[in-house]
Design a protein around this motif. Structure first.
Motif, PDB file in Angstrom:
ATOM      1  N   ASN A   1     -41.713  51.610  36.269  1.00  0.00           N
ATOM      2  CA  ASN A   1     -42.161  50.516  35.406  1.00  0.00           C
ATOM      3  C   ASN A   1     -42.633  51.064  34.058  1.00  0.00           C
ATOM      4  O   ASN A   1     -42.846  52.264  33.884  1.00  0.00           O
ATOM      5  CB  ASN A   1     -43.248  49.677  36.091  1.00  0.00           C
ATOM      6  CG  ASN A   1     -44.511  50.472  36.382  1.00  0.00           C
ATOM      7  OD1 ASN A   1     -44.978  51.255  35.558  1.00  0.00           O
ATOM      8  ND2 ASN A   1     -45.089  50.261  37.561  1.00  0.00           N
ATOM      9  N   GLN A   2     -42.814  50.174  33.110  1.00  0.00           N
ATOM     10  CA  GLN A   2     -43.126  50.585  31.745  1.00  0.00           C
ATOM     11  C   GLN A   2     -44.482  51.278  31.636  1.00  0.00           C
ATOM     12  O   GLN A   2     -44.667  52.164  30.798  1.00  0.00           O
ATOM     13  CB  GLN A   2     -43.080  49.364  30.815  1.00  0.00           C
ATOM     14  CG  GLN A   2     -41.680  48.819  30.594  1.00  0.00           C
ATOM     15  CD  GLN A   2     -40.738  49.866  30.013  1.00  0.00           C
ATOM     16  OE1 GLN A   2     -41.083  50.606  29.098  1.00  0.00           O
ATOM     17  NE2 GLN A   2     -39.534  49.941  30.564  1.00  0.00           N
ATOM     18  N   ARG A   3     -45.432  50.897  32.483  1.00  0.00           N
ATOM     19  CA  ARG A   3     -46.752  51.531  32.416  1.00  0.00           C
ATOM     20  C   ARG A   3     -46.662  53.007  32.767  1.00  0.00           C
ATOM     21  O   ARG A   3     -47.286  53.856  32.124  1.00  0.00           O
ATOM     22  CB  ARG A   3     -47.730  50.832  33.368  1.00  0.00           C
ATOM     23  CG  ARG A   3     -49.160  51.369  33.254  1.00  0.00           C
ATOM     24  CD  ARG A   3     -50.051  50.799  34.334  1.00  0.00           C
ATOM     25  NE  ARG A   3     -49.650  51.230  35.654  1.00  0.00           N
ATOM     26  CZ  ARG A   3     -49.927  52.438  36.162  1.00  0.00           C
ATOM     27  NH1 ARG A   3     -50.575  53.340  35.436  1.00  0.00           N
ATOM     28  NH2 ARG A   3     -49.548  52.750  37.378  1.00  0.00           N
ATOM     29  N   ILE A   4     -45.869  53.333  33.788  1.00  0.00           N
ATOM     30  CA  ILE A   4     -45.707  54.731  34.188  1.00  0.00           C
ATOM     31  C   ILE A   4     -44.974  55.512  33.098  1.00  0.00           C
ATOM     32  O   ILE A   4     -45.347  56.635  32.757  1.00  0.00           O
ATOM     33  CB  ILE A   4     -44.952  54.818  35.529  1.00  0.00           C
ATOM     34  CG1 ILE A   4     -45.802  54.214  36.653  1.00  0.00           C
ATOM     35  CG2 ILE A   4     -44.603  56.270  35.860  1.00  0.00           C
ATOM     36  CD1 ILE A   4     -45.103  54.151  37.994  1.00  0.00           C
ATOM     37  N   LYS A   5     -43.934  54.907  32.518  1.00  0.00           N
ATOM     38  CA  LYS A   5     -43.203  55.574  31.440  1.00  0.00           C
ATOM     39  C   LYS A   5     -44.106  55.803  30.228  1.00  0.00           C
ATOM     40  O   LYS A   5     -44.030  56.843  29.573  1.00  0.00           O
ATOM     41  CB  LYS A   5     -41.987  54.743  31.043  1.00  0.00           C
ATOM     42  CG  LYS A   5     -40.895  54.698  32.106  1.00  0.00           C
ATOM     43  CD  LYS A   5     -39.717  53.858  31.644  1.00  0.00           C
ATOM     44  CE  LYS A   5     -38.624  53.824  32.696  1.00  0.00           C
ATOM     45  NZ  LYS A   5     -37.466  52.982  32.271  1.00  0.00           N
ATOM     46  N   ALA A   6     -44.962  54.815  29.943  1.00  0.00           N
ATOM     47  CA  ALA A   6     -45.863  54.933  28.797  1.00  0.00           C
ATOM     48  C   ALA A   6     -46.881  56.051  28.992  1.00  0.00           C
ATOM     49  O   ALA A   6     -47.440  56.568  28.021  1.00  0.00           O
ATOM     50  CB  ALA A   6     -46.580  53.603  28.562  1.00  0.00           C
ATOM     51  N   ASP A   7     -47.111  56.434  30.246  1.00  0.00           N
ATOM     52  CA  ASP A   7     -48.051  57.514  30.548  1.00  0.00           C
ATOM     53  C   ASP A   7     -47.434  58.888  30.313  1.00  0.00           C
ATOM     54  O   ASP A   7     -48.080  59.910  30.527  1.00  0.00           O
ATOM     55  CB  ASP A   7     -48.525  57.387  32.005  1.00  0.00           C
ATOM     56  CG  ASP A   7     -49.668  58.336  32.331  1.00  0.00           C
ATOM     57  OD1 ASP A   7     -50.589  58.464  31.499  1.00  0.00           O
ATOM     58  OD2 ASP A   7     -49.633  58.969  33.409  1.00  0.00           O
TER      59      ASP A   7
ATOM     60  N   ALA B   1     -48.221  55.487  40.781  1.00  0.00           N
ATOM     61  CA  ALA B   1     -48.999  54.332  40.330  1.00  0.00           C
ATOM     62  C   ALA B   1     -50.429  54.704  39.960  1.00  0.00           C
ATOM     63  O   ALA B   1     -51.037  54.096  39.088  1.00  0.00           O
ATOM     64  CB  ALA B   1     -49.003  53.252  41.410  1.00  0.00           C
TER      65      ALA B   1
ATOM     66  N   ASN C   1     -55.173  48.978  41.980  1.00  0.00           N
ATOM     67  CA  ASN C   1     -53.931  49.580  42.470  1.00  0.00           C
ATOM     68  C   ASN C   1     -53.657  49.123  43.887  1.00  0.00           C
ATOM     69  O   ASN C   1     -54.375  49.462  44.810  1.00  0.00           O
ATOM     70  CB  ASN C   1     -54.050  51.106  42.430  1.00  0.00           C
ATOM     71  CG  ASN C   1     -52.795  51.781  42.960  1.00  0.00           C
ATOM     72  OD1 ASN C   1     -51.760  51.140  43.089  1.00  0.00           O
ATOM     73  ND2 ASN C   1     -52.895  53.061  43.253  1.00  0.00           N
TER      74      ASN C   1
ATOM     75  N   SER D   1     -51.428  57.544  38.633  1.00  0.00           N
ATOM     76  CA  SER D   1     -51.289  58.557  37.584  1.00  0.00           C
ATOM     77  C   SER D   1     -50.660  59.812  38.173  1.00  0.00           C
ATOM     78  O   SER D   1     -50.867  60.161  39.344  1.00  0.00           O
ATOM     79  CB  SER D   1     -52.598  58.907  36.879  1.00  0.00           C
ATOM     80  OG  SER D   1     -53.284  59.953  37.538  1.00  0.00           O
TER      81      SER D   1
END
Length: 221
Positions: free
Chosen positions: A68-74, A14, A200, A16
């Motif tokens: 989640n999508q935010r982690i995948k987008a990273d 979460a 966070n 990074s």
């Protein structure tokens, strides 16, 4: 408590991926994941080899794809855990006495791994599924699970026969509760982190293992 290795879980990411890698290594921990990729590269060790009272223990880890999508987008990608283990377990078997898998796939997926990957002695699992005060034996593999969200501490004593196979296993699972003293240093650390990262509120999720690191496996692409 002397933790030296942990399985990278979705909540660990979460803050990074690189923050997790740098912070855990700085604290003497070993984050493991054999199937996680960051921007196309393997940034976590797939396994570690530990000397536990003279026994060589190989510790592998697999990360759940429930990100989640935010982690995948990273730039985080999770490869098929079964395929990765089928590649790594035979390699590790030649170097250790016992193989332990740290998994946050959940009990249902862990059971599927046992059926498809041979050579894993113990699975310490987290993720979907309940806790187990007594180990579940499936074939030659013992499946252990603690309480969710780090609410218990486990101790496992593995007995090996003369051929190096697991002869028996004793498991103790102690649930943490209000009767135990508060770790004031940990409270202060958490407070500082919340101030530093106000957005966070995710906890840390994953399985952990104790021991002394002896040798590390290579980071594999």
């Amino acid at each position: 408590m002397g933790y030296t290795a942990l399985c990278v879980g979705k909540r660990d990411l979460a803050g990074s991926t690189m923050f997790l890698l740098e912070d855990t290594m700085k604290r003497g921990l070993m984050p493991l994941s054999s199937n996680l990729r960051y921007k196309g590269k393997a940034v976590f060790m797939p396994y570690g080899i530990f000397d536990v009272n003279g026994t060589k223990v190989g510790v592998l880890a697999v990360t759940s794809s429930r990100l989640n999508q935010r982690i995948k987008a990273d730039g985080v990608e999770v490869l098929d855990p079964s395929a990765r283990l089928k590649s790594l377990v035979p390699e590790l078997k030649n170097r250790v006495d016992v193989i332990v898998l740290l998994s946050n796939l959940g009990e249902f997926e862990d059971r599927k791994l046992v059926a498809t990957v041979d050579g894993i002695g113990v699975i310490i699992g987290s993720g979907p599924g309940g806790q187990r005060y007594q180990p579940l034996k499936i074939g030659r593999t013992y499946l252990l699970r603690g309480h969710p969200k780090g609410k218990s501490v486990g101790k496992v004593v593995v007995k090996l026969n003369s051929e190096g196979s697991i002869q028996g296993l004793n498991n103790e699972l102690h649930q943490l509760n209000a009767r135990l003293p508060v770790d004031e240093a940990a409270i202060r650390r958490i407070k500082k982190l919340k101030q530093k990262y106000p957005g966070n509120r995710s906890g840390v999720q994953g399985s952990k293992v104790q021991g002394s690191p002896k040798n590390l496996g290579p980071v594999k692409e």
